[in-house]
Design a protein around this motif. Structure first.
Motif, PDB file in Angstrom:
ATOM      1  N   ALA B  73       0.782  -1.275   0.042  1.00 52.90           N
ATOM      2  CA  ALA B  73       0.069  -0.019  -0.051  1.00 52.90           C
ATOM      3  C   ALA B  73       0.916   1.255  -0.040  1.00 52.90           C
ATOM      4  CB  ALA B  73      -0.963   0.073   1.128  1.00 52.90           C
ATOM      5  N   CYS B  74       0.495   2.205  -0.823  1.00 53.56           N
ATOM      6  CA  CYS B  74       1.140   3.491  -0.651  1.00 53.56           C
ATOM      7  C   CYS B  74       0.796   4.689   0.092  1.00 53.56           C
ATOM      8  CB  CYS B  74       1.042   4.318  -2.395  1.00 53.56           C
ATOM      9  SG  CYS B  74       1.878   3.170  -3.540  1.00 53.56           S
ATOM     10  N   THR B  75       1.646   5.648   0.483  1.00 51.29           N
ATOM     11  CA  THR B  75       1.171   6.548   1.483  1.00 51.29           C
ATOM     12  C   THR B  75       1.688   7.976   0.432  1.00 51.29           C
ATOM     13  OG1 THR B  75       3.733   6.444   2.367  1.00 51.29           O
ATOM     14  CG2 THR B  75       1.750   5.428   3.675  1.00 51.29           C
ATOM     15  N   GLY B  76       2.172   7.718  -0.604  1.00 55.69           N
ATOM     16  CA  GLY B  76       2.485   9.053  -1.301  1.00 55.69           C
ATOM     17  C   GLY B  76       3.903   9.273  -1.245  1.00 55.69           C
ATOM     18  N   ILE B  77       4.752   8.921  -0.256  1.00 57.53           N
ATOM     19  CA  ILE B  77       6.312   8.845  -0.109  1.00 57.53           C
ATOM     20  C   ILE B  77       6.768   7.667  -0.342  1.00 57.53           C
ATOM     21  CG2 ILE B  77       7.826   9.433   1.471  1.00 57.53           C
ATOM     22  CD1 ILE B  77       5.853  10.401   3.452  1.00 57.53           C
ATOM     23  N   ASN B  78       6.089   6.564   0.115  1.00 54.97           N
ATOM     24  CA  ASN B  78       6.656   5.226  -0.177  1.00 54.97           C
ATOM     25  C   ASN B  78       5.482   4.097  -0.592  1.00 54.97           C
ATOM     26  OD1 ASN B  78       6.068   4.399   2.548  1.00 54.97           O
ATOM     27  ND2 ASN B  78       7.875   5.559   3.063  1.00 54.97           N
ATOM     28  N   CYS B  79       5.879   2.965  -0.871  1.00 50.80           N
ATOM     29  CA  CYS B  79       4.989   2.176  -1.495  1.00 50.80           C
ATOM     30  C   CYS B  79       5.309   0.589  -0.776  1.00 50.80           C
ATOM     31  CB  CYS B  79       4.819   1.918  -3.058  1.00 50.80           C
ATOM     32  SG  CYS B  79       3.569   3.033  -3.388  1.00 50.80           S
ATOM     33  N   ASP B  80       5.985   0.733   0.420  1.00 52.17           N
ATOM     34  CA  ASP B  80       6.062  -0.655   1.159  1.00 52.17           C
ATOM     35  C   ASP B  80       5.163  -0.931   2.092  1.00 52.17           C
ATOM     36  OD1 ASP B  80       7.042   1.531   2.821  1.00 52.17           O
ATOM     37  OD2 ASP B  80       9.015   0.739   2.692  1.00 52.17           O
ATOM     38  N   GLY B  81       3.867  -0.403   2.193  1.00 48.92           N
ATOM     39  CA  GLY B  81       2.932  -1.075   2.936  1.00 48.92           C
ATOM     40  C   GLY B  81       3.069  -0.839   4.266  1.00 48.92           C
ATOM     41  N   LEU B  82       1.861  -1.300   5.078  1.00 46.43           N
ATOM     42  CA  LEU B  82       1.958  -1.220   6.394  1.00 46.43           C
ATOM     43  C   LEU B  82       2.991  -1.651   7.362  1.00 46.43           C
ATOM     44  CD1 LEU B  82      -1.820  -1.355   7.897  1.00 46.43           C
ATOM     45  CD2 LEU B  82      -0.462   0.573   8.165  1.00 46.43           C
ATOM     46  N   SER B  83       3.614  -2.468   6.749  1.00 48.65           N
ATOM     47  CA  SER B  83       4.739  -3.181   7.427  1.00 48.65           C
ATOM     48  C   SER B  83       5.774  -2.152   8.160  1.00 48.65           C
ATOM     49  CB  SER B  83       5.488  -4.100   6.714  1.00 48.65           C
ATOM     50  OG  SER B  83       5.916  -3.632   5.409  1.00 48.65           O
ATOM     51  N   ARG B  84       5.906  -0.951   7.416  1.00 50.58           N
ATOM     52  CA  ARG B  84       6.881  -0.130   8.060  1.00 50.58           C
ATOM     53  C   ARG B  84       6.561   0.336   9.062  1.00 50.58           C
ATOM     54  NH1 ARG B  84      10.465   3.844   5.867  1.00 50.58           N
ATOM     55  NH2 ARG B  84      10.300   2.895   3.648  1.00 50.58           N
ATOM     56  N   GLY B  85       5.390   0.755   9.101  1.00 51.13           N
ATOM     57  CA  GLY B  85       4.660   1.565  10.214  1.00 51.13           C
ATOM     58  C   GLY B  85       4.557   0.559  11.343  1.00 51.13           C
TER      59      GLY B  85
END
Lengths: 308, 293
Positions: B73-85
């Protein structure tokens, strides 16, 4: 008694003359984080913001005082006025509904029913979720095409209209539905604890006098639970003033400016619009409203304890 | 006097009972509906969502939205999904919970067993501080953190969580330690144990249940935080709630409701698991925080 004597006998000579500052030193060291938090953050930072709300700070805090200028501008801003009116509507409705729902559910659960724990878990679980999660789910449920409105229309009621998140006039009630979903379980829990504290004999006496259940609640039980109601009131009110994440998630303050709230005003002016003075003034107003709520509460608490 | 003796047998389906259970069941629908909608939507494909409504159960169950929410999923800055969060939140959570509970438990212990001149004054300021809207303290804290060189990093956010968790946790521990019989403390003193020894050998082991309550309180509270995360960290360190909001409310691209709901459910999963696993302890935590605060 003898224990105390022992202690002084041992502690006395071992420590010599107790110095006032080093006495209880470990305890004082352990309390340093608390003292710093209380003095630097809670008192210091609050006073700092209040002082700087009288300056013309914009991008950076500056020390040139301009009196009440920021406050005049604040109360002249339509966005702030919308925020306040939204908060009033949300506040009054949320206060009344949460108290009514919380108490009713608690009273129903207190009727010695089966599956009490199951029901309680169901009513309380939203409280474990964040406002962001709450807001996003309700944003989806209130979606005009696929959500509640769409469902009712697909049943054949074509003219049915309920799209709070896209209608500026009722958007705050869309947020209210989500807010109550999230918060009423807590109040139910507190009310239930209050009901459990009421003496069984009161119920017996009411039954002997032939007073009906509903009437007993209204006339006898609720007045007895005044402290519980006051606590709930303060809790709800404190939560209302902080209202922020829920709106961010559900509407981002829109459509237009129609669901703005004060906390959002503060955030936007401080961290986006680079108009610090306005942010400071608005947050000081938020503090003021808390103080207004809190003073009668502290007064009541104090009166309660002094009466015994 | 003939006729039946003893109390009248209760009928199981009296009008009263039907009313009570009926109301409770009806209200339960309101509370459970969003959970149901989240689960159902996250298991549908987008074509199915466009055809049906939020309440219809999935015809073809797919786990693709979950995978996408987690890793693409994309946030506008990156597209590596919720895992980062998610991992950011874990990295925030563990030190914040540990530090805030360590500080507050020692504090509560000092306040109940080792009172010193002025300790009650500071404690009262602390409790009143819990009612101050965070907004008024936000900016000065930014300045403080910047001076310390911690603004934008995880350490700063951990400190903020420790500070704002202190009132309620200190209250929780102080009340608990005050309820432990004084004789125990005095006996330990007679045996020559000092501040830290009594804390580690006697008080801490006795307070284990209250530690669990504190952990529940802090894990849910810090996991659900949005405001501090968005202000005191940089975008690539945003906690899960902030990232979730950015994913769902991002204006670019086509709205993928199923991915959004999977992401929402993923974010809510941690507090939900804690809630249902802890049961009565959760209630105890909020009651301690609410009734006395």
């Amino acid at each position: 008694m003898s224990v105390v004597d022992h202690r002084t006998a041992i502690a006395g000579p071992a420590k010599g003359k107790p110095n006032r500052l080093t006495k209880n030193l470990s305890s004082k060291v352990a309390a340093i984080p608390m003292i710093l938090t209380a003095l630097v953050v809670f008192v210091g930072c609050t006073i700092w913001t209040i002082v700087y709300s009288f300056t013309s700070s914009r991008l950076l805090p500056k020390g040139n005082f301009v009196g009440l200028d920021q406050y005049e501008r604040l109360w002249g801003s339509s966005r702030w006025l919308i925020s306040i009116s939204n908060l009033m509507w949300y506040g009054v409705c949320s206060l009344v509904l949460t108290l009514v729902i919380g108490f009713t559910l608690a009273a129903l659960l207190d009727r010695k029913i089966r599956f009490e724990n199951t029901f309680r878990s169901i009513f309380l679980f939203p409280f474990a979720l964040s406002f962001i999660v709450t807001g996003l789910v309700w944003q989806w449920i209130l979606n005009p095409d696929y959500g509640l409105q769409g469902v009712v229309r697909s049943w054949g009621w074509e003219s049915f209209s309920f799209d709070p998140l896209y209608n500026p006039d009722i958007v705050i009630f869309g947020i209210l539905i989500a807010g109550i979903w999230q918060g009423s379980g807590l109040i139910m829990c507190i009310m239930l604890a209050g009901l459990r504290g009421i003496d069984e004999d009161i119920w017996k006496a009411a039954r002997v006098d032939g007073i009906g259940t509903v009437k007993t609640y209204l006339v006898v039980i609720i007045p007895m639970m005044r402290p519980v109601f006051v606590t709930s009131l303060v809790l709800i009110a404190a939560g209302i003033i902080k209202l922020y994440d829920l709106v961010v998630a559900q509407t981002s303050g829109g459509p237009g400016l129609s669901s703005q709230v004060p906390a959002m005003y503060v955030y936007d002016y401080m961290f986006k619009a680079q108009n610090l003075g306005q942010g400071f003034a608005a947050s000081t107003m938020m503090l003021l409203s808390v103080v207004i709520i809190l003073i009668p509460y502290i007064y009541l608490q104090f009166k309660g304890t002094s009466r015994g | 006097m003939t006729g039946p003796r003893g109390p009248k047998p209760k009928r199981r389906f009296s009008r009263n009972n039907i009313f009570i259970y009926g109301t409770l069941l009806l209200v339960s629908i309101y509370y459970l509906l969003p959970l149901y909608v989240m689960v159902v939507t996250s298991l549908k494909g987008m074509p199915e969502i466009r055809l049906g409504n939020v309440f219809s159960p999935p015809v073809e169950i797919t786990f693709e939205p979950w995978v996408k929410a987690w890793s693409q999923a994309c946030t506008g800055i990156n597209c590596d999904g919720l895992s980062r969060g998610f991992w950011n939140s874990v990295r925030i959570l563990i030190p914040s919970v540990t530090l805030s509970i360590a500080v507050a438990s020692v504090n509560g212990y000092a306040l109940s067993n080792w009172k010193f001149k002025g300790s009650e004054v500071f404690f009262n300021i602390l409790i009143l501080g819990a009612f101050i809207p965070y907004q008024i303290m936000l900016y000065p804290i930014v300045i403080l953190l910047r001076e310390l060189g911690l603004y934008g990093g995880l350490t700063g956010l951990v400190m903020v969580h420790t500070v704002f968790g202190m009132p309620i946790l200190t209250l929780l521990f102080r009340n608990y330690f005050s309820s432990i019989p004084d004789e125990l403390f005095k006996a330990a003193r007679v045996d020559g144990a000092g501040f830290w020894r009594i804390y580690f050998k006697i008080m801490m082991p006795m307070a284990l249940p209250i530690f669990v309550v504190a952990i529940i309180l802090q894990v849910t509270g810090i996991w659900n935080d949005f405001l501090f995360g968005v202000i005191y960290t940089k975008p690539d360190l945003y906690p899960m709630t902030v990232q979730l909001n950015n994913i769902v409310n991002s204006v670019q691209g086509v709205k993928e409701y199923n991915v959004n709901m999977a992401a929402t459910l993923l974010t809510g999963l941690v507090p939900l698991v804690i809630y249902f696993a802890s049961g009565k302890l959760f209630v105890r935590g909020i009651a301690a925080g609410a009734v006395k605060g």
